[in-house]
Each structure stands twice: as structure tokens, then as C-alpha cells.
Design an enzyme around this catalytic site. Sequence first.
Site, PDB file in Angstrom:
ATOM      1  N   HIS A   1       7.645  22.567  11.313  1.00 28.50           N
ATOM      2  CA  HIS A   1       7.875  21.126  11.478  1.00 28.50           C
ATOM      3  C   HIS A   1       8.045  20.737  12.926  1.00 28.50           C
ATOM      4  CE1 HIS A   1       9.330  21.027   7.038  1.00 28.50           C
ATOM      5  NE2 HIS A   1       8.018  20.997   7.137  1.00 28.50           N
TER       6      HIS A   1
ATOM      7  N   ARG B   1      19.966  17.747   2.993  1.00 28.79           N
ATOM      8  CA  ARG B   1      20.207  17.198   1.646  1.00 28.79           C
ATOM      9  C   ARG B   1      21.609  17.462   1.102  1.00 28.79           C
ATOM     10  NH1 ARG B   1      15.261  18.612   2.526  1.00 28.79           N
ATOM     11  NH2 ARG B   1      13.607  17.112   2.113  1.00 28.79           N
TER      12      ARG B   1
ATOM     13  N   CYS C   1       1.762   6.247  32.003  1.00 28.34           N
ATOM     14  CA  CYS C   1       0.959   5.146  31.429  1.00 28.34           C
ATOM     15  C   CYS C   1       1.775   4.154  30.622  1.00 28.34           C
ATOM     16  CB  CYS C   1      -0.150   5.730  30.537  1.00 28.34           C
ATOM     17  SG  CYS C   1       0.486   6.316  28.950  1.00 28.34           S
TER      18      CYS C   1
ATOM     19  N   CYS D   1       3.592  11.939  25.286  1.00 22.43           N
ATOM     20  CA  CYS D   1       3.209  10.519  25.276  1.00 22.43           C
ATOM     21  C   CYS D   1       2.101  10.322  24.243  1.00 22.43           C
ATOM     22  CB  CYS D   1       2.696  10.129  26.671  1.00 22.43           C
ATOM     23  SG  CYS D   1       1.867   8.537  26.692  1.00 22.43           S
TER      24      CYS D   1
ATOM     25  N   ASN E   1      21.296  31.601   0.145  1.00 23.97           N
ATOM     26  CA  ASN E   1      21.407  30.149   0.164  1.00 23.97           C
ATOM     27  C   ASN E   1      22.671  29.719  -0.568  1.00 23.97           C
ATOM     28  OD1 ASN E   1      19.798  27.843   1.218  1.00 23.97           O
ATOM     29  ND2 ASN E   1      20.110  27.108  -0.879  1.00 23.97           N
TER      30      ASN E   1
ATOM     31  N   GLN F   1      11.530  25.860   9.213  1.00 22.66           N
ATOM     32  CA  GLN F   1      11.291  24.420   9.019  1.00 22.66           C
ATOM     33  C   GLN F   1      12.125  23.626  10.031  1.00 22.66           C
ATOM     34  OE1 GLN F   1      11.245  23.621   4.416  1.00 22.66           O
ATOM     35  NE2 GLN F   1      12.541  25.417   4.823  1.00 22.66           N
TER      36      GLN F   1
ATOM     37  N   THR G   1      23.833  25.151   9.939  1.00 26.73           N
ATOM     38  CA  THR G   1      25.100  24.431   9.658  1.00 26.73           C
ATOM     39  C   THR G   1      26.289  25.178  10.260  1.00 26.73           C
ATOM     40  OG1 THR G   1      25.250  25.534   7.502  1.00 26.73           O
ATOM     41  CG2 THR G   1      24.287  23.320   7.536  1.00 26.73           C
TER      42      THR G   1
HETATM   43  N1  APR Z   1      24.444  29.258   4.513  1.00 27.93           N
HETATM   44  C1  APR Z   1      23.520  29.308   3.515  1.00 27.93           C
HETATM   45  N2  APR Z   1      22.956  28.198   2.976  1.00 27.93           N
HETATM   46  C2  APR Z   1      23.367  27.007   3.465  1.00 27.93           C
HETATM   47  C3  APR Z   1      24.312  26.876   4.491  1.00 27.93           C
HETATM   48  C4  APR Z   1      24.861  28.076   5.012  1.00 27.93           C
HETATM   49  N3  APR Z   1      25.782  28.070   5.989  1.00 27.93           N
HETATM   50  N4  APR Z   1      24.487  25.552   4.746  1.00 27.93           N
HETATM   51  C5  APR Z   1      23.668  24.889   3.905  1.00 27.93           C
HETATM   52  N5  APR Z   1      22.995  25.759   3.148  1.00 27.93           N
HETATM   53  C6  APR Z   1      21.937  25.489   2.175  1.00 27.93           C
HETATM   54  C7  APR Z   1      22.183  24.298   1.298  1.00 27.93           C
HETATM   55  O1  APR Z   1      22.804  24.717   0.103  1.00 27.93           O
HETATM   56  C8  APR Z   1      20.758  23.779   1.043  1.00 27.93           C
HETATM   57  O2  APR Z   1      20.227  24.319  -0.170  1.00 27.93           O
HETATM   58  O3  APR Z   1      20.786  25.189   2.934  1.00 27.93           O
HETATM   59  C9  APR Z   1      19.938  24.313   2.205  1.00 27.93           C
HETATM   60  C10 APR Z   1      19.472  23.224   3.149  1.00 27.93           C
HETATM   61  O4  APR Z   1      18.532  22.440   2.446  1.00 27.93           O
HETATM   62  P1  APR Z   1      17.996  21.092   3.116  1.00 27.93           P
HETATM   63  O5  APR Z   1      19.122  20.300   3.636  1.00 27.93           O
HETATM   64  O6  APR Z   1      17.068  20.479   2.117  1.00 27.93           O
HETATM   65  O7  APR Z   1      17.173  21.580   4.384  1.00 27.93           O
HETATM   66  P2  APR Z   1      15.717  22.216   4.415  1.00 27.93           P
HETATM   67  O8  APR Z   1      15.473  23.059   3.206  1.00 27.93           O
HETATM   68  O9  APR Z   1      15.562  22.869   5.740  1.00 27.93           O
HETATM   69  O10 APR Z   1      14.772  20.904   4.358  1.00 27.93           O
HETATM   70  C11 APR Z   1      13.390  21.117   4.490  1.00 27.93           C
HETATM   71  O11 APR Z   1      13.056  18.729   4.630  1.00 27.93           O
HETATM   72  O12 APR Z   1      13.927  16.811   5.514  1.00 27.93           O
HETATM   73  C12 APR Z   1      12.903  17.711   5.628  1.00 27.93           C
HETATM   74  O13 APR Z   1      11.676  18.285   7.536  1.00 27.93           O
HETATM   75  C13 APR Z   1      12.959  18.360   6.973  1.00 27.93           C
HETATM   76  O14 APR Z   1      12.667  20.684   7.576  1.00 27.93           O
HETATM   77  C14 APR Z   1      13.314  19.801   6.677  1.00 27.93           C
HETATM   78  C15 APR Z   1      12.785  19.982   5.253  1.00 27.93           C
HETATM   79 ZN    ZN Z   2       1.270   8.429  28.955  1.00 30.83          ZN
END
Ligand code: APR
Ligand code: ZN
Length: 253
Positions: free
Chosen positions: A127, A39, A159, A135, A220, A109, A31
Site C-alpha cells: 500500500h 478497524r 510547478c 507532485c 493476531n 500493508q 500498535t
Molecule cells: N498484536 C497482534 N495483533 C494485533 C495487535 C497486536 N499488538 N494490535 C492489533 N492487532 C490486530 C487486530 O486484532 C486486527 O485484527 O491487527 C489487526 C489489524 O487489522 P486492521 O486494523 O484491519 O489493519 P490491516 O489488516 O492492516 O488493514 C488492511 O486496510 O484500511 C486499509 O490500507 C489499509 O493497509 C490497511 C488495510
Molecule cells: Zn510539480
Amino acid sequence: MDELEEKIERLASMISESKRIVAFTGAGVSTESNIPDFRSSKGVYESIQKEYKQPAERLLSHSYFEAHPEIFFDYLRRFLVFPDALPNDAHKSLAALERIGKLSCVVTQNIDGLHTKAGNKNVCELHGSLYRNYCIKCGEKYDLDFVLSAKDIPRCKKCGGIVRPDVVLYEELLDEDVMEKAANEIINADMLLIMGTSLAVYPAAGFIRYFRGENIVIINRDATPYDGSAKLLIKAKAGETMRAVMNKCKIEF
Ligand code: APR
Ligand code: ZN
């Protein structure tokens, strides 16, 4: 010294004592590179649910890709791909820790390729990656530019089959070899550095259970279901925190 400074100090000394760190990352480490996570508010889930009036887990599923490839590639280009995004201090610090021999692997992920772009050589992409495309009929490989430059559904030049990203959609299995490698790296680690993930999605989130030590660090912004197992819990931005930790450890990054 305030609580955050004290925690940065503690993390710096934990890193100095560690020889085999594994980082486990999610969308929250990107981010600060202006890639929305999934999420959080204003995240990918909120955007695509609003735009396509479907639950995100359905839109991001294998069956939806098969039934509506034109919508899949529309939201992929508009909401999932950020080809100009650059690694931030969270990625760069992990690349530095690998360079000096302290970090053995990044298990991520994320599909944005930023750990590799930052310079990490040993990355387990649970992931998959948007930068690898193939393809579905003949397996021919394509890069991301091929998918981005296609008008609607990218078609194989050999193809005519649909060219899709090598990412794990809902209803799809993770790659066996990647899972085995990630599990082994985590089993052999002396520190597990979890950053930027809600730890909400399985089997990925379950990988942290392979860790056998007690040096679990979580950086986090929001709470996660595993906060209770962390020896050190830092509720702050991953990039900013890791920049401060690297400076404390006097590690160039
Ligand atoms: N620093 C620390 N934490 C952060 C920051 C930041 N700058 N920005 C966001 N976050 C935290 C948010 O608080 C959240 O808890 O990162 C977390 C991101 O969580 P998700 O959006 O759920 O992402 P993720 O955990 O990678 O999702 C897992 O879900 O949708 C599927 O395949 C997709 O790989 C993904 C998997
Ligand atoms: Zn092909």
C-alpha cells in the site's frame, strides 16, 4: 506449560527449521509502537468517521482526495502520520530473521515505514509509504517533512501541483512490480508468518493464497477469515509473542 507457552515453543521450532520465511504484516504489528490500527476500537476508522462524519472507506478514497484535498491532508496529519514512532519487537524480530538469512521478505500493508526503520532490506509495501511523496502534476519527489510542514495542501516548488503521499487509496491500483515481487516471494517461501492483520482488504489479503506450503502461522489478537488455514494460530500481541520466540530461539534482536 500453558497453551501460549506451548505455541511459542512450536513457533520457535518451526522458525529453526525454516530457511525461507516470508512475513505478511498489517497495522496490528505497529500498535505496540503506539500507532493505532484501522478497524479495532479506537482505530483510525473510528477516529476519522467520528471527526469527519463520513465512512472511512470514502474518506480514504481517491475521489475524496480529489474533491477535498484540504480534508485529506488534515486527517493525514492528525490521524495517519506518526513520524516519531519506533519499531517494536515485532519489527525488530523480523529484521533479525532477515539478518541471519531466515527471512527472505516482509510483505506489508503498512505505510508507516517501520519495517525499513527496523532494518529490513527486502520489504514489499503493497500500500506504498507515507515517506515517499510526489507532485501529481510533474512527478517531483518530496519527503514526509515537506508534507507535514506545509500549511494546508502541500504544493510543488517547481510547478505548484499538489504533493501527495505514494500510498494506495481506495479506488487506486497497487503497484504492478510490487505485487509481482510479493507474489514470487510468497510462492517460494517455506513458511508464511502472518502478523497483525484482519485480512479484510483485497487484493492484499488475497496474496496469502500464493503460499504453497502448509507452514502458515497467524499471530493476531482478533479472529481472521483465514484462521482455519493456519497450522499455528496465536491470538496474542505480535511484539510480545515474537520477543518470547526470539528468546526461545536464542536469536539476538
Ligand atoms: N498484536 C497482534 N495483533 C494485533 C495487535 C497486536 N499488538 N494490535 C492489533 N492487532 C490486530 C487486530 O486484532 C486486527 O485484527 O491487527 C489487526 C489489524 O487489522 P486492521 O486494523 O484491519 O489493519 P490491516 O489488516 O492492516 O488493514 C488492511 O486496510 O484500511 C486499509 O490500507 C489499509 O493497509 C490497511 C488495510
Ligand atoms: Zn510539480
